[in-house]
Scaffold this motif. Structure first.
Motif, short mmCIF file in Angstrom:
data_model
loop_
_atom_site.label_atom_id
_atom_site.label_comp_id
_atom_site.label_asym_id
_atom_site.label_seq_id
_atom_site.Cartn_x
_atom_site.Cartn_y
_atom_site.Cartn_z
N UNK A 38 0.84 -1.19 0.00
CA UNK A 38 0.00 0.00 0.00
C UNK A 38 0.88 1.25 0.00
N UNK A 39 0.27 2.38 -0.25
CA UNK A 39 0.98 3.67 -0.33
C UNK A 39 1.86 3.87 0.90
N UNK A 40 3.11 4.24 0.66
CA UNK A 40 4.06 4.49 1.73
C UNK A 40 5.03 3.35 1.97
N UNK A 41 4.70 2.14 1.53
CA UNK A 41 5.67 1.05 1.64
C UNK A 41 6.89 1.38 0.79
N UNK A 42 8.06 1.04 1.28
CA UNK A 42 9.26 1.38 0.53
C UNK A 42 10.41 0.43 0.83
N UNK A 43 11.40 0.48 -0.02
CA UNK A 43 12.64 -0.27 0.15
C UNK A 43 13.76 0.61 -0.40
N UNK A 44 14.94 0.53 0.21
CA UNK A 44 16.04 1.39 -0.24
C UNK A 44 17.36 0.65 -0.12
N UNK A 45 18.33 1.08 -0.92
CA UNK A 45 19.69 0.52 -0.90
C UNK A 45 20.57 1.40 -1.76
N UNK A 46 21.83 1.56 -1.33
CA UNK A 46 22.85 2.26 -2.11
C UNK A 46 22.39 3.63 -2.60
N UNK A 47 21.66 4.36 -1.75
CA UNK A 47 21.23 5.70 -2.11
C UNK A 47 20.04 5.75 -3.04
N UNK A 48 19.39 4.64 -3.26
CA UNK A 48 18.21 4.59 -4.12
C UNK A 48 17.02 4.16 -3.27
N UNK A 49 15.90 4.88 -3.39
CA UNK A 49 14.70 4.56 -2.62
C UNK A 49 13.54 4.31 -3.57
N UNK A 50 12.82 3.22 -3.33
CA UNK A 50 11.63 2.89 -4.11
C UNK A 50 10.43 2.96 -3.19
N UNK A 51 9.46 3.81 -3.53
CA UNK A 51 8.29 4.04 -2.69
C UNK A 51 7.02 3.68 -3.45
N UNK A 52 6.10 3.00 -2.76
CA UNK A 52 4.80 2.68 -3.35
C UNK A 52 3.90 3.91 -3.26
N UNK A 53 3.38 4.37 -4.39
CA UNK A 53 2.49 5.53 -4.44
C UNK A 53 1.02 5.13 -4.52
N UNK B 279 1.79 1.53 -8.33
CA UNK B 279 2.59 2.62 -8.89
C UNK B 279 3.78 2.87 -7.97
N UNK B 280 4.96 3.05 -8.57
CA UNK B 280 6.20 3.19 -7.79
C UNK B 280 6.93 4.47 -8.19
#
Length: 743
Positions: free
Chosen positions: A614-629, A646-647
């Motif tokens: 759902x919106x707000x879920x995210x994962x990050x690594x090596x200065x890159x962040x992926x967020x669920x919109x 949507x990401x």
């Protein structure tokens, strides 16, 4: 028993004729390779030609220099002539046509005009007279890393004597079919008489080189028989090659010997039968043509009393003959594997002599031959197939005695025609045993490998040269080992020091598949699909691309929504690679959506957790962040597209949004913010990429993942809106896979 080392002063395995001089066919073949590459515009051609001239000059014979130059001229001329050959079906490209010709399981050969056509999908009917209808199209080149270059492969299948297949008939519908007659039809009926479907398909591959039926057969575990042979390192058993020629001619020679035939008949009759076998039964292909030419030369030398011919000189002669008639076979994987394997086998006596003397001689030869053949073909297999079998040695040692009996018995059954069942009661258990070996070893892990760059091939060549010189006694083992380790380190360091940071939008036709790669995070968003077709996009396009890019596992797989063109390919990915977790936007009741059910079943089968994001879920690594919109806490509607995951991908100043098939007005509610790159939703449908979204996000670039379709994607309205927003458009149907570097 100690194996005798080859005599390096007479007719030996280094390509030197009596007196230690280089066989003239070696510079001829090298020159021809260089000439073909030059005609194709490759800079490597000059290196091949210079190598041939250099070897000849080193031998201090002007005749060899002339042979190298002659080879270069012949190669250049042959490739140029084939390149100028026109396609007689070109005027009908794009048209609906009905064609009638001879179907050999691979191409439809027309008599008027004289042409050959590939059919897609490949008909289930066996070889014979075939009438089909469909639309003629131009073949496509390589669209994804590691993908199949259909256009180049088709060009390589033609030659000076055989028309080059220049077009593909798509959605080929069979109108009529007359089964194959004549010698080949008689032989086929004998090969398959009384055998179960799987064993019959295997025997057609082993005896006739036809792998269409075996490609459709599967084991209970779900993987195909053909894949099992490849994973077990046994794929060469289904490609007609020197093994078939050696076993068949050996059987004939033994029988003639038992009948008391004179040497002229004992070796002459098999020599005469080999061209018949090639032309009338199995047809022209790189590996079997090479084997027949070498076998014919060897038998002819025995007939006229010249003894065993120079092996490397004979290999070079066969290569020259093949490339003169079929110059683009040089680019064919089968041609490369066949000749590289033989070159490795030439050194097997030397390698066997270095193994412990207490081991039986046959075992030392078998081990040496198997290992050297695998090492010689290693770079081609790794580069083109993205994986290396780890169990090839034991699998081949078990399969070899089965093949030694299977090939001659299968040929005898073929000669008997419909009465072949008399022999096939023995063939059936042997074929079943070979299938068991492939199934058992094919289920074991393989080593994934990425595509080799030019530097990788150079490093391998240097390491191989060091190993060869060690076997020949020219350098010490320690020096050869250090050279090989240094080459391996040089290949390993660049990827380690500068790991990949990119978004790769894979061209999967009318569908979506996006790969995010940064250190510590590898994410695949969707896996493509093919609506109304049995083609597995995941297995045929996505997995080869992942392997070519060096992806060995995935941290996250995202299924944006339950449309076939987005997630049908993901089950194959889950079964082939380790996956951390699967993200979905909406879990449904079992049976509600078959495509999503297949994905969930594959995840459960491999023990991969499935997470509803759902919106707000995210994962990050090596200065890159992926967020669920999107989606939010509730579903927007009952439509799958409206609930697409949507990401947003953020890396420094770079911002990208991947919207699945999200439609307007939902896409304007996700709050994507300013974007560097927008991946247009729904392949450029008029219902997405609205003015509001473009005004909110102000992207500099817009990528549209789209293929040949009947929906009109991307629509002109969307293209106009993007142009009005001042953004550049990137389309996978125009450029193929798009790889976007991340900061």
């Amino acid at each position: 028993m100690r194996l005798p080392a080859p005599d390096w002063t007479a007719q030996d395995q280094t390509g030197r004729e009596e007196g230690g001089r280089l066989a003239w066919t070696v510079p001829l073949a090298l020159g021809m390779i260089g000439g073909i590459l030059l005609a194709l515009g490759s800079g490597w051609g000059a290196l091949g030609a210079l190598l041939g001239v250099g070897l000849a000059a080193f031998d201090r014979r002007l005749s060899l220099v002339a042979a190298a130059l002659l080879g270069a001229g012949l190669g250049w001329g042959s490739a140029s002539l084939q390149g100028r050959a026109g396609d007689p079906l070109a005027p009908w490209v794009g048209a609906l046509v009905t064609l009638e010709g001879e179907w050999d399981g691979q191409f439809l050969t027309l008599s008027e005009p004289r042409a050959r056509v590939a059919l897609a999908p490949r008909p289930l009917e066996g070889p014979g007279r075939l009438t089909v209808s469909g639309r003629l199209i131009r073949p496509e080149g390589r669209r994804t890393p590691g993908g199949f270059d259909q256009a180049a492969w088709l060009r390589s299948q033609g030659g000076l004597l055989v028309p080059t297949p220049g077009t593909v008939l798509v959605r080929a519908a069979v109108r009529s079919h007359t089964p194959e007659r004549g010698l080949r039809g008689w032989f086929r009926r004998g090969v398959t008489a009384g055998l179960p479907a799987r064993e019959a398909a295997l025997m057609q591959a082993v005896e006739l080189g036809e792998r269409g039926d075996i490609g459709r057969e599967t084991f209970a575990e779900g993987f195909s028989v053909r894949d099992a042979f490849a994973r077990a390192g046994l794929a060469h058993l289904m490609a007609l090659s020197g093994q078939n020629v050696a076993l068949l001619t050996g059987a004939v020679i033994v029988v003639l010997g038992l009948l008391g035939a004179r040497p002229a008949v004992r070796y002459g009759l098999p020599a005469l039968l080999l061209p018949v076998y090639l032309v009338c039964l199995v047809g022209l292909s790189p590996s079997i043509t090479r084997a027949v030419l070498m076998g014919f030369a060897g038998l002819l030398a025995l007939v006229i009393g010249r003894g065993k011919p120079d092996p490397l000189g004979t290999v070079a002669l066969a290569a020259s003959a093949c490339l003169l008639l079929f110059p683009l076979w040089l680019l064919d994987v089968g041609f490369q594997l066949s000749f590289l394997a033989v070159l490795g086998l030439l050194l097997s006596p030397r390698a066997a002599a270095r193994l412990p003397e207490r081991w039986p001689g046959w075992l030392r030869l078998a081990l040496s031959a198997t290992v050297l053949a695998e090492l010689a073909t290693l770079p081609v297999i790794a580069h083109h197939f993205g994986q290396l079998p780890l169990v090839g040695l034991p699998a081949n040692l078990l399969a070899a005695p089965i093949m030694a009996a299977l090939v001659p018995l299968g040929a005898l059954a073929g000669v008997l025609g419909p009465a072949g069942g008399i022999v096939n009661w023995l063939v059936g258990p042997l074929a079943a045993a070979l299938l068991w070996v492939a199934q058992t070893f094919g289920s074991l892990p393989v080593l994934s490998w990425g595509q080799l760059a030019a530097g990788g091939f150079v490093a391998y060549s240097v390491a191989a040269l060091a190993g060869t010189l060690w076997l020949l006694g020219r350098v010490r083992g320690r020096a050869a080992l250090l050279t090989a380790l240094a080459c391996a380190a040089l290949c390993w360091l660049p990827g380690t020091l500068r790991p990949a940071r990119e978004l790769a939008f894979l061209d999967v036709g009318q569908g979506d598949a996006t790969l995010l790669r940064v250190p510590g995070l590898t994410m695949l968003v969707d896996g493509g699909g093919s609506v109304g077709s049995d083609y597995d996009v995941g297995k045929g396009a996505v997995l080869p691309a992942l392997r070519a890019l060096g992806v060995r596992d995935l941290d996250v797989v995202v299924a944006t929504h339950a449309d076939t063109d987005h997630i049908e390919g993901l089950p194959s990915v889950l079964r082939a690679l380790p996956v951390g977790e699967v993200w979905v936007g909406q879990l449904k009741q079992a049976g509600e959506d078959p495509v999503l059910d297949a994905l969930i079943a594959a995840a459960r089968e491999r023990g991969v957790p499935v997470r509803e994001v759902r919106r707000g879920d995210q994962v990050s690594a090596a200065g890159v962040k992926v967020t669920v919109l999107w989606p939010q806490g509730r579903f927007w509607s009952t439509e799958d597209n409206d609930n697409s995951v949507a990401l947003r991908v953020e890396a420094g100043e770079f911002r990208a949004a991947l919207l699945g098939d999200l439609a307007d007005p939902a896409e304007a509610l996700i709050g994507a913010g300013d974007l560097t790159l927008l991946k247009a939703a729904h392949h450029g449908s008029r219902y997405s990429t609205g003015e509001t979204l473009l005004r909110q996000t102000t992207p500099r670039d817009v990528l549209i993942s789209v293929g040949r379709n009947t929906y009109g994607h991307p629509t002109q309205a969307v293209l106009d809106r993007i142009a009005a927003a001042g953004a550049r458009v990137w389309r996978t149907d125009h450029t193929g896979t798009v790889r976007w570097p991340l900061p």
